[in-house]
Design an enzyme around this catalytic site. Structure first.
Site, PDB file in Angstrom:
ATOM      1  N   HIS A  31      15.384 -36.107 -14.080  1.00 24.99           N
ATOM      2  CA  HIS A  31      14.792 -36.605 -12.830  1.00 24.99           C
ATOM      3  C   HIS A  31      13.312 -36.237 -12.719  1.00 24.99           C
ATOM      4  CE1 HIS A  31      18.708 -37.892 -11.540  1.00 24.99           C
ATOM      5  NE2 HIS A  31      19.194 -36.695 -11.842  1.00 24.99           N
ATOM      6  N   ARG A  67       3.278   0.207  -5.271  1.00 26.67           N
ATOM      7  CA  ARG A  67       3.158  -0.452  -3.967  1.00 26.67           C
ATOM      8  C   ARG A  67       1.842  -1.218  -3.814  1.00 26.67           C
ATOM      9  NH1 ARG A  67       6.754   1.356  -0.280  1.00 26.67           N
ATOM     10  NH2 ARG A  67       5.400   0.607   1.376  1.00 26.67           N
ATOM     11  N   CYS A 100       0.849  -1.192   0.000  1.00 25.27           N
ATOM     12  CA  CYS A 100       0.000   0.000   0.000  1.00 25.27           C
ATOM     13  C   CYS A 100       0.885   1.243   0.000  1.00 25.27           C
ATOM     14  CB  CYS A 100      -0.950   0.101   1.194  1.00 25.27           C
ATOM     15  SG  CYS A 100      -2.018  -1.307   1.397  1.00 25.27           S
ATOM     16  N   LYS A 116      10.605 -13.956 -13.906  1.00 23.88           N
ATOM     17  CA  LYS A 116      10.264 -12.730 -14.644  1.00 23.88           C
ATOM     18  C   LYS A 116       9.125 -12.996 -15.605  1.00 23.88           C
ATOM     19  CE  LYS A 116      11.771 -10.471 -12.930  1.00 23.88           C
ATOM     20  NZ  LYS A 116      12.470  -9.973 -11.782  1.00 23.88           N
ATOM     21  N   LYS A 158       5.288  -3.769  -5.346  1.00 22.49           N
ATOM     22  CA  LYS A 158       6.739  -3.653  -5.388  1.00 22.49           C
ATOM     23  C   LYS A 158       7.383  -3.921  -4.040  1.00 22.49           C
ATOM     24  CE  LYS A 158      10.525  -2.451  -7.554  1.00 22.49           C
ATOM     25  NZ  LYS A 158      11.004  -3.482  -8.469  1.00 22.49           N
ATOM     26  N   ASN A 199      -0.928   1.665   6.072  1.00 25.56           N
ATOM     27  CA  ASN A 199      -0.190   0.633   5.346  1.00 25.56           C
ATOM     28  C   ASN A 199       0.353  -0.339   6.384  1.00 25.56           C
ATOM     29  OD1 ASN A 199       1.627  -0.850   3.793  1.00 25.56           O
ATOM     30  ND2 ASN A 199       3.182   0.743   3.849  1.00 25.56           N
ATOM     31  N   GLY A 200      -0.030  -1.603   6.308  1.00 28.68           N
ATOM     32  CA  GLY A 200       0.448  -2.588   7.286  1.00 28.68           C
ATOM     33  C   GLY A 200      -0.684  -3.486   7.730  1.00 28.68           C
ATOM     34  N   GLU A 260      15.569 -16.966 -12.223  1.00 29.84           N
ATOM     35  CA  GLU A 260      15.161 -15.561 -12.353  1.00 29.84           C
ATOM     36  C   GLU A 260      14.412 -15.337 -13.679  1.00 29.84           C
ATOM     37  OE1 GLU A 260      14.754 -13.103 -10.601  1.00 29.84           O
ATOM     38  OE2 GLU A 260      14.794 -11.360 -11.899  1.00 29.84           O
ATOM     39  N   TRP A 285      -2.950  -2.412  -1.598  1.00 27.49           N
ATOM     40  CA  TRP A 285      -2.717  -3.814  -1.935  1.00 27.49           C
ATOM     41  C   TRP A 285      -3.467  -4.592  -0.862  1.00 27.49           C
ATOM     42  CZ3 TRP A 285      -0.421  -8.259   0.164  1.00 27.49           C
ATOM     43  CH2 TRP A 285      -0.138  -9.273  -0.755  1.00 27.49           C
ATOM     44  N   GLU A 345       5.682 -13.680 -13.670  1.00 26.44           N
ATOM     45  CA  GLU A 345       5.050 -12.583 -12.927  1.00 26.44           C
ATOM     46  C   GLU A 345       4.451 -11.512 -13.831  1.00 26.44           C
ATOM     47  OE1 GLU A 345       7.531 -10.196 -10.304  1.00 26.44           O
ATOM     48  OE2 GLU A 345       9.262 -10.570 -11.569  1.00 26.44           O
TER      49      GLU A 345
HETATM   50  C1  F6R Z   1      10.343 -10.003  -8.653  1.00 27.13           C
HETATM   51  C2  F6R Z   1      10.453  -9.136  -7.508  1.00 27.13           C
HETATM   52  C3  F6R Z   1      10.216  -9.711  -6.161  1.00 27.13           C
HETATM   53  C4  F6R Z   1      11.172  -9.099  -5.141  1.00 27.13           C
HETATM   54  C5  F6R Z   1      10.851  -9.602  -3.739  1.00 27.13           C
HETATM   55  C6  F6R Z   1      11.834  -9.075  -2.713  1.00 27.13           C
HETATM   56  O1  F6R Z   1      10.606  -9.317  -9.833  1.00 27.13           O
HETATM   57  O2  F6R Z   1      10.704  -7.974  -7.626  1.00 27.13           O
HETATM   58  O3  F6R Z   1      10.336 -11.096  -6.175  1.00 27.13           O
HETATM   59  O4  F6R Z   1      12.476  -9.436  -5.491  1.00 27.13           O
HETATM   60  O5  F6R Z   1       9.563  -9.215  -3.388  1.00 27.13           O
HETATM   61  O6  F6R Z   1      11.840  -7.698  -2.684  1.00 27.13           O
HETATM   62  P1  F6R Z   1      13.044  -6.871  -2.112  1.00 27.13           P
HETATM   63  O7  F6R Z   1      14.228  -7.114  -2.967  1.00 27.13           O
HETATM   64  O8  F6R Z   1      12.582  -5.458  -2.158  1.00 27.13           O
HETATM   65  O9  F6R Z   1      13.279  -7.356  -0.706  1.00 27.13           O
END
Ligand code: F6R
Length: 614
Positions: free
Chosen positions: A510, A27, A2, A491, A609, A100-101, A487, A74, A494
């Site tokens: 396996h 956020r 949020c 990507k 984010k 937020n929380g 990774e 969020w 998501e």
């Molecule tokens: C994926 C992504 C998330 C963050 C994860 C940790 O693209 O961005 O998987 O990597 O939420 O976030 P941070 O790095 O901010 O602790």
């Protein structure tokens, strides 16, 4: 997660709030709302994006007012609908709050308030808090600041809140514990935000509130910051922000994600600035210099993190064990914090986080600290909670990352981790001098090499067109490329919502090989050196079963070209640099597939984010 914004001063608040919310949409974007006060209070909120909220303000009179608060959500408690959206208003209509929380004990407080006659419209914990504050004002006969203080003493959980009482419209009160809150200090005006981006264009003077602190801003009396536990006034540290507003604008790019992918040469230059002057200078990382003995005497290093940052941690394990010969473990912060791990003095715990606010990572840090570990944080956001909670650490300096999918922050993390491992390995004498100098030279040229990789964008875009209808993807890599396979898969899933799995290439036989048929695209990272010939065998196994192969290969490779449906070339380099380069085509592939499928690349569904809830 949020995002919270707020303003009090003499400017019209509406544009500041709306534009601020747009900057904080990364956020969370399930719903949004604002409250503006001019003689009377206007509260508007809606499910959906800030753009939907703007559409509700058809009457310009409703936009008037020099004080207001706003929120982009969020969802945690209750579905993302209008009722559950913020701001929340107390039963009398006088107190308005954005939060937020999460309040963990909201249910018991709600029951008490219901007995007292309070009525609740939403399913949120935040509506409980706003009514608790109102109840305290009434029963204790105190003003908003004191009431917020007493209310926060009762609640358990994490919060950043901003609260307004329409009976005293010259004042805004806020507090934080576990969720970020920044105050922009202007000339007789104050801005509030979950980060500084909403007010970056208006002021560079910023106070990052610490956990357990609250503020009262009064237009006549100015700003007061208090420590909640000790109930004492403190003198807050006013920081001069270095960020620019251009950093948080899309510029000529269609999406932040694409902009951030193309910014990587510059971001890595910024990461290395002052640390890697040239290959002929020693690497200079002050926090490592200061704690050299701690690293020298470490029994082991434990990396903790989540998501993409966890993939950086995994690559760090390969780098650090290879170059330092110190045992390394890699843990998901969410697992580590709840499984009573053995931590001894002499253990170094390294949390990695772009945002520096991830709740699980933060909690894992606190737990490791209590058990006596030395905490060395790697964060991107300056002044973030993780940066402050660790004993020391280093910033990646990747710049603001707005796209929800992490791209440049990841590249900066892994480049910095390699630099750190080289620096320590050179001091410990655990790395061959010739190799050290050769890798350093390649790192010095890394921004230019990445520029070359980015030239493949058009080729990658045309490859992406062939896979828009694919339902599944596999990503394979061995050694240093295994974390990159994970990774790459993350990507893609998501942002495009295509199911994707990353595997160490040798694990195929396996189990996952059963999935291979003509409909299964397999992205294989197969650069020269390392396990090249073993990966070629893995590619043959996929080919024999009809799978489609997209291979990331070293420039000039002909062997894999013959076996693959498409290839993407990256420059020849040391095998420790190769994962940094190989990741970039995978970012672009995900971007183009998602964009062509019409997905919201910068704000994928259900994500945010900064994950400040566990
Ligand atoms: C994926 C992504 C998330 C963050 C994860 C940790 O693209 O961005 O998987 O990597 O939420 O976030 P941070 O790095 O901010 O602790």
């Amino acid at each position: 997660m949020c995002g919270i914004v707020g303003y009090i001063g003499n400017k019209p608040a509406y544009d500041i709030l709306i534009n601020g919310l747009k900057k904080l949409e990364y956020r969370g974007y399930d719903s949004s709302g604002i409250m503006i006060y001019k003689e009377k209070k206007i509260v508007k909120k809606t499910k959906g994006k800030v753009a939907d909220l703007e559409n509700l303000f058809t009457n310009s009179n409703e936009k008037k007012g020099n004080i207001g608060i706003g929120h982009t959500r969020w969802a945690t408690h209750g579905p993302p609908n209008k009722t559950n959206s913020h701001p929340h208003t107390s039963n009398s209509g006088e107190i308005t709050l954005v939060h937020n929380g999460i309040f963990e004990n909201y249910d018991s407080i709600k029951k008490v308030l219901i007995k007292k006659g309070y009525i609740f419209h939403s399913e949120t914990d935040s509506e409980v808090l706003v009514n608790l504050i109102e109840d305290i004002i009434k029963t204790k006969k105190v003003k908003l600041g004191k009431a917020v203080y007493y209310a926060l003493k009762q609640v358990v959980g994490a919060y950043a809140i901003v609260v307004f009482d329409s009976k005293n419209p010259k004042e805004i009160v806020g507090a934080r514990l576990g969720s970020p809150l920044a105050i922009g200090v202007g000339d007789a005006e104050y801005y509030f935000g979950s980060d500084a981006t909403p007010f970056l264009e208006f002021t560079k003077s910023c106070i990052y509130l610490n956990d357990n602190e609250m503020f009262i801003v009064n237009l006549e009396k100015g700003l007061t910051v208090r420590e909640i536990e000790k109930d004492s006034i403190i003198d807050p540290f006013v920081q001069e922000l270095k960020q620019n507003i251009e950093e948080v604008e899309k510029g000529r790019y269609e999406h932040f994600m694409l902009k951030e992918i193309f910014e990587q040469p510059q971001s890595i230059t910024d990461t290395f600035r002052g640390r890697l002057i040239s290959a002929s200078h020693p690497i200079s990382i002050s926090s490592l210099k200061k704690y050299y003995e701690v690293f020298k005497n470490a029994n082991r290093i434990i990396f903790i993190s989540c998501g993409t940052s966890w993939h950086s941690s995994l690559l760090a394990e390969y780098y650090f064990e290879e170059l330092l010969r110190i045992p390394v473990e890699v843990e998901y912060a969410s697992e580590f914090r709840y499984r009573n791990p053995v931590i001894n003095k002499g253990d170094i715990v390294i949390p990695i986080s772009q945002s520096g606010e991830t709740a699980d990572t933060l909690a894992a840090i606190k737990m490791a600290k209590e058990k006596g570990a030395f905490l060395y944080g790697i964060c991107n956001v300056v002044g973030s909670s993780i940066a402050r909670e660790t004993h020391t650490g280093i910033y990646t300096h990747a710049g603001s990352e707005i796209g929800v999918a992490s791209t440049k922050a990841f590249s900066c993390q892994i480049s910095l981790l390699l630099l750190m491992a080289l620096s320590l390995g050179n001091k410990f004498g655990t790395i061959n001098q010739k190799r050290y100098l050769r890798i350093l030279k390649e790192l010095e040229n890394l921004p230019k090499t990445i520029e070359k990789v980015l030239k493949s964008n058009d080729i990658i875009e045309s490859i992406s067109e062939k896979y828009l209808d694919s339902q599944n993807f596999l990503y394979l890599g061995r050694g240093y490329h295994f974390p990159i396979a994970l990774e790459g898969a993350l990507k893609l899933k998501e942002i495009s919502y295509i199911h994707a799995e990353g595997y160490p290439a040798a694990e195929m036989k396996h189990g996952p090989i059963a999935l291979i048929d003509k409909n299964m695209p397999v992205v294989v990272i197969a650069t020269k050196k390392g396990n090249y010939h073993k990966v070629v065998s893995n590619i043959m196994e996929i080919k024999a079963r009809g799978g489609k192969i997209i291979a990331v290969v070293s420039e000039g490779d002909q062997e894999i070209e013959k076996l693959s449906d498409q290839i993407i070339e990256i420059p020849n380099c040391d095998e420790l640099i190769a994962p940094i380069l190989a990741n970039i085509p995978l970012q672009l592939l995900s971007y183009h597939i998602a964009n062509k499928k019409g997905c919201n690349v910068d704000q994928p569904r259900n994500l945010a984010k900064s994950v400040t809830v566990e």
